[in-house]
Design a protein around this motif. Structure first.
Motif, PDB file in Angstrom:
ATOM      1  N   THR B  43      97.992  -8.370  28.638  1.00  0.00           N
ATOM      2  CA  THR B  43      98.768  -9.408  27.951  1.00  0.00           C
ATOM      3  C   THR B  43      98.093  -9.829  26.646  1.00  0.00           C
ATOM      4  N   MET B  44      96.773  -9.659  26.583  1.00  0.00           N
ATOM      5  CA  MET B  44      96.043 -10.029  25.370  1.00  0.00           C
ATOM      6  C   MET B  44      96.587  -9.326  24.136  1.00  0.00           C
ATOM      7  N   ALA B  45      97.109  -8.100  24.343  1.00  0.00           N
ATOM      8  CA  ALA B  45      97.595  -7.331  23.205  1.00  0.00           C
ATOM      9  C   ALA B  45      98.816  -7.987  22.566  1.00  0.00           C
ATOM     10  N   PHE B  46      99.492  -8.869  23.315  1.00  0.00           N
ATOM     11  CA  PHE B  46     100.709  -9.488  22.801  1.00  0.00           C
ATOM     12  C   PHE B  46     100.457 -10.942  22.395  1.00  0.00           C
ATOM     13  N   GLN B  47      99.172 -11.312  22.372  1.00  0.00           N
ATOM     14  CA  GLN B  47      98.813 -12.672  21.972  1.00  0.00           C
ATOM     15  C   GLN B  47      97.829 -12.598  20.808  1.00  0.00           C
ATOM     16  N   ASN B  48      97.608 -13.738  20.161  1.00  0.00           N
ATOM     17  CA  ASN B  48      96.433 -13.831  19.298  1.00  0.00           C
ATOM     18  C   ASN B  48      95.348 -14.445  20.155  1.00  0.00           C
ATOM     19  N   PHE B  49      94.749 -13.603  20.977  1.00  0.00           N
ATOM     20  CA  PHE B  49      93.882 -14.083  22.042  1.00  0.00           C
ATOM     21  C   PHE B  49      92.623 -14.753  21.506  1.00  0.00           C
ATOM     22  N   ARG B  50      92.347 -15.948  22.029  1.00  0.00           N
ATOM     23  CA  ARG B  50      91.073 -16.621  21.729  1.00  0.00           C
ATOM     24  C   ARG B  50      90.354 -16.853  23.039  1.00  0.00           C
ATOM     25  N   PRO B  51      89.125 -16.375  23.162  1.00  0.00           N
ATOM     26  CA  PRO B  51      88.379 -16.592  24.410  1.00  0.00           C
ATOM     27  C   PRO B  51      88.187 -18.079  24.653  1.00  0.00           C
ATOM     28  N   GLY B  52      88.190 -18.464  25.904  1.00  0.00           N
ATOM     29  CA  GLY B  52      87.923 -19.860  26.238  1.00  0.00           C
ATOM     30  C   GLY B  52      89.169 -20.702  26.368  1.00  0.00           C
ATOM     31  N   ARG B  53      90.288 -20.200  25.870  1.00  0.00           N
ATOM     32  CA  ARG B  53      91.533 -20.949  26.023  1.00  0.00           C
ATOM     33  C   ARG B  53      92.236 -20.534  27.303  1.00  0.00           C
ATOM     34  N   ALA B  54      92.992 -21.467  27.892  1.00  0.00           N
ATOM     35  CA  ALA B  54      93.761 -21.131  29.080  1.00  0.00           C
ATOM     36  C   ALA B  54      94.904 -20.202  28.688  1.00  0.00           C
ATOM     37  N   PHE B  55      95.411 -19.470  29.698  1.00  0.00           N
ATOM     38  CA  PHE B  55      96.452 -18.481  29.425  1.00  0.00           C
ATOM     39  C   PHE B  55      97.664 -19.130  28.747  1.00  0.00           C
ATOM     40  N   GLY B  56      98.052 -20.343  29.230  1.00  0.00           N
ATOM     41  CA  GLY B  56      99.232 -21.016  28.688  1.00  0.00           C
ATOM     42  C   GLY B  56      99.040 -21.485  27.254  1.00  0.00           C
ATOM     43  N   ASP B  57      97.804 -21.664  26.842  1.00  0.00           N
ATOM     44  CA  ASP B  57      97.544 -22.173  25.498  1.00  0.00           C
ATOM     45  C   ASP B  57      97.407 -21.077  24.451  1.00  0.00           C
ATOM     46  N   GLN B  58      97.475 -19.815  24.911  1.00  0.00           N
ATOM     47  CA  GLN B  58      97.332 -18.730  23.951  1.00  0.00           C
ATOM     48  C   GLN B  58      98.579 -18.652  23.070  1.00  0.00           C
ATOM     49  N   GLU B  59      98.338 -18.208  21.841  1.00  0.00           N
ATOM     50  CA  GLU B  59      99.439 -18.078  20.905  1.00  0.00           C
ATOM     51  C   GLU B  59     100.029 -16.669  21.043  1.00  0.00           C
ATOM     52  N   TRP B  60     101.335 -16.590  21.222  1.00  0.00           N
ATOM     53  CA  TRP B  60     101.947 -15.273  21.415  1.00  0.00           C
ATOM     54  C   TRP B  60     102.191 -14.602  20.074  1.00  0.00           C
ATOM     55  N   ALA B  61     102.013 -13.303  20.068  1.00  0.00           N
ATOM     56  CA  ALA B  61     102.078 -12.602  18.781  1.00  0.00           C
ATOM     57  C   ALA B  61     103.077 -11.462  18.782  1.00  0.00           C
ATOM     58  N   GLY B  62     103.789 -11.298  19.894  1.00  0.00           N
ATOM     59  CA  GLY B  62     104.762 -10.216  19.948  1.00  0.00           C
ATOM     60  C   GLY B  62     104.091  -8.861  19.792  1.00  0.00           C
ATOM     61  N   LEU B  63     104.690  -8.020  18.975  1.00  0.00           N
ATOM     62  CA  LEU B  63     104.157  -6.666  18.812  1.00  0.00           C
ATOM     63  C   LEU B  63     103.342  -6.525  17.527  1.00  0.00           C
ATOM     64  N   SER B  64     102.944  -7.661  16.956  1.00  0.00           N
ATOM     65  CA  SER B  64     102.319  -7.592  15.633  1.00  0.00           C
ATOM     66  C   SER B  64     101.036  -6.752  15.628  1.00  0.00           C
TER      67      SER B  64
END
Lengths: 302, 308
Positions: B43-64
């Motif tokens: 799922t990280m591949a579809f987010q702008n993943f930041r370590p330390g944040r909860a899954f719900g707080d991650q920003e989604w990035a689609g297929l960018s």
């Protein structure tokens, strides 16, 4: 009979072929062994003499100084200790897990058999990839920890399947008679099955031990910042990378300046390579029969 | 009534087989943790993943991240290197062990044959770190290979093998051959030994020479083994790893040495771009599964058997 028939026809071409074959195989032997012999010779040769070149099969000025130096001045002793420890623990843990799972899978009446088997088989073809695994290890607080060498790879599907096909080949009567005597599954496993599995356990132990001893990437990725957790292969990797980057110039060797002053980086590299290779060379010939059997067994089954 | 009885039997089974469960289920949970949970990490591949944040707080990035990947020129270079080197190693790591097994099988002297086998299997057990060190040493300017080439007047001055980018694939392939030929031949040798000797005797009676028997009996005899090994290796084409490339490569040859996993390491983990690295990993897995399915499909059509 076959030989006689061959001899009667095409005698000369056959002779030429045989001569060619034996020459080729001798060449294969030399090409395989020479690098090992060569670095052994260099590691036993006085450093200042090695620089002159021309060391091939034996040392010109024999000395043990190179070995004395590498163990005195760098954290090689720590690395060696960690490598030995991870090899011992990793092999024992791997044998333990593989044999328990393999026995439960060998029991045709075990209800969860198919489920367990599929769950394992999937891991042969599929992995989460470098980054997700790294994040998991981080989240589990296994970064900068010795346990990262043992825990993630504890269960190897490949070893389980090799062991299971071996147990499948044992006569089932043994288990049945033990059962009639009132033994439970754990007792049957420990007292009847395990002793019979010694040859294949030796094979798997060899695979596990070699894998542990040769691993460097987990140290590199997870424990790179902790010198107390370093391993022999990782130290060797660093030294090789350092010197090849500076194209063989002296001085850039990891482990301190005083080390580089006493013996040349070349001699250091060769002696550490030998230290990292010797345990395998010593164990290997004794176990050769075992691993050939184990490999063909696993392959036939898969 | 029926249901109750059924419930009772499964309870009884559970009790009866409790040791079997205890022997395997904890390890299956273990496998779930270390082998299956990471797949969730995709799922990280579809987010702008930041370590330390909860899954719900991650920003989604689609297929960018995938779009960025496919727009990167370096990615195609890396893909070319990965496929190029794996095709080469497939070709060499495949034909040479078969040839080696065939030749080994023709040897008569038992002691000599066994010694050659022992020697040939040995490099498989030595780590790539060590092999890379040996290769670098042998191919260095004052190494034995250059010395021999000069002696035979094949070159006037030493060749810098490790600094020639166009030679890198060759160096990797040859090192692979040196390390694994003996080991990979074991499986073919075992298959050859399993061939019915009467076939050879009959052919000899009919006047077939050594080479005709090798071609018409031994090779067809190990065809199933050859096919299975081929399909499996095609599935592993993109997962060649990076050990060899990392250890043998250097900045001078990086345009030809960088492969997919190294790309993940350099542009994903090292600089903390976890989402981008995951996207590359997913691409890698999808391609290798596709290759496996395609090759298995072709194999199925040809032989009506399936490997996976």
């Amino acid at each position: 009979m076959r030989l006689a028939a061959v001899k009667s026809g095409g005698k000369t071409t056959d002779r030429i072929f045989m001569a060619f074959l034996y020459a080729l195989m001798t060449l294969v032997g030399i090409v395989t062994l020479y690098p090992f012999v060569n670095i052994l010779a260099i590691s036993l040769n006085a450093s200042e003499d090695t620089v002159r070149g021309g060391i091939y099969l034996w040392p010109r000025v024999f000395t043990l100084d190179n070995y004395r130096t590498i163990f005195q001045y760098s954290n090689l002793l720590t690395a060696f200790g960690n490598s030995v420890l991870r090899t011992l623990l990793g092999t024992l843990a791997g044998l333990f897990s593989a044999s328990l799972i393999a026995y439960s899978l060998s029991r045709k009446d075990f209800v969860a058999r198919r489920f367990v088997s599929l769950a394992l088989a999937f891991t042969l073809y599929f992995s989460g990839g470098l980054v997700p695994v790294y994040m998991l290890i981080r989240d589990l607080n296994l970064l900068n920890s010795f346990w990262v060498y043992i825990l993630p790879g504890l269960v190897s599907a490949w070893n389980v399947f090799i062991l299971r096909s071996y147990i499948d080949g044992l006569p089932y009567v043994l288990q049945e008679s033990a059962k009639l005597d009132g033994a439970n599954d754990l007792q049957i496993f420990a007292k009847v099955i395990l002793p019979l599995c010694k040859p294949v356990l030796a094979t798997i132990a060899l695979f596990l031990a070699v894998g542990q001893w040769n691993a460097w990437f987990d140290t590199f990725l997870y424990n790179g910042g902790r010198t107390s957790l370093t391993t022999l292969q990782y130290e060797l990797m660093k030294i090789l990378q350092n010197t090849s980057a500076s194209s063989g110039n002296s001085g850039a060797v990891h482990g301190g300046q005083e080390l580089a002053n006493r013996v040349s980086p070349e001699s250091i590299r060769m002696s550490i390579t030998i230290v990292a290779t010797v345990p395998i060379l010593v164990v290997y010939p004794f176990l050769q029969n075992y691993f050939v059997k184990g490999l063909t067994l696993g392959a036939v089954k898969s | 009534m029926q249901r109750v009885r059924k419930g009772r039997t499964s309870l009884r089974l559970l009790k009866e087989q409790k040791w079997l469960f205890l022997m395997s289920v904890p390890f299956v949970l273990w496998v779930f943790l270390f082998n299956y949970v990471p797949v969730w990490g995709w799922t990280m591949a579809f987010q702008n993943f930041r370590p330390g944040r909860a899954f719900g707080d991650q920003e989604w990035a689609g297929l960018s991240h995938f779009a960025e990947l496919f727009a990167d020129e370096r990615f195609y270079m890396v893909l070319r290197n990965t496929l190029g080197m794996s095709l080469l190693s497939l070709l060499v790591g495949y034909t040479v062990p078969i040839a080696f097994a065939l030749l080994l099988n023709e040897m008569r002297g038992k002691v000599f044959k066994r010694s050659i086998q022992t020697i040939a299997y040995l490099p498989h057990f030595v780590s790539w770190v060590i092999v890379a060190g040996l290769v670098t040493k042998m191919l260095s300017v004052e190494g034995i290979v250059n010395e021999l080439l000069m002696l035979l007047h094949l070159t006037d001055e030493p060749i810098q093998f490790m600094a020639k980018e166009h030679w890198f694939w060759g160096v990797v392939t040859m090192s692979d051959m040196w390390k694994e030929t003996g080991w990979n031949s074991i499986i073919f040798l075992a298959a050859i030994v399993g061939i019915d000797p009467e076939l050879h005797e009959a052919a000899t009676m009919d006047g077939a020479g050594r080479f005709r028997r090798m071609w018409h009996i031994t090779l067809p005899g190990i065809r199933p083994t050859i096919m299975v090994m081929l399909i499996l290796s095609i599935g592993w084409l993109t997962s060649i790893g990076f050990e060899k490339q990392y250890l043998l490569g250097n900045p001078i040859v990086s345009d030809y040495s960088e492969v997919l996993d190294l790309y993940v390491l350099n542009y994903g983990i090292k600089v903390g771009r976890y989402s981008y690295g995951t996207a590359i990993g997913i691409f890698n897995s999808v391609v290798s599964i596709m290759l496996l399915l395609i090759s298995n499909g072709i194999f199925k059509r040809m032989t009506k058997e399936s490997v996976i």
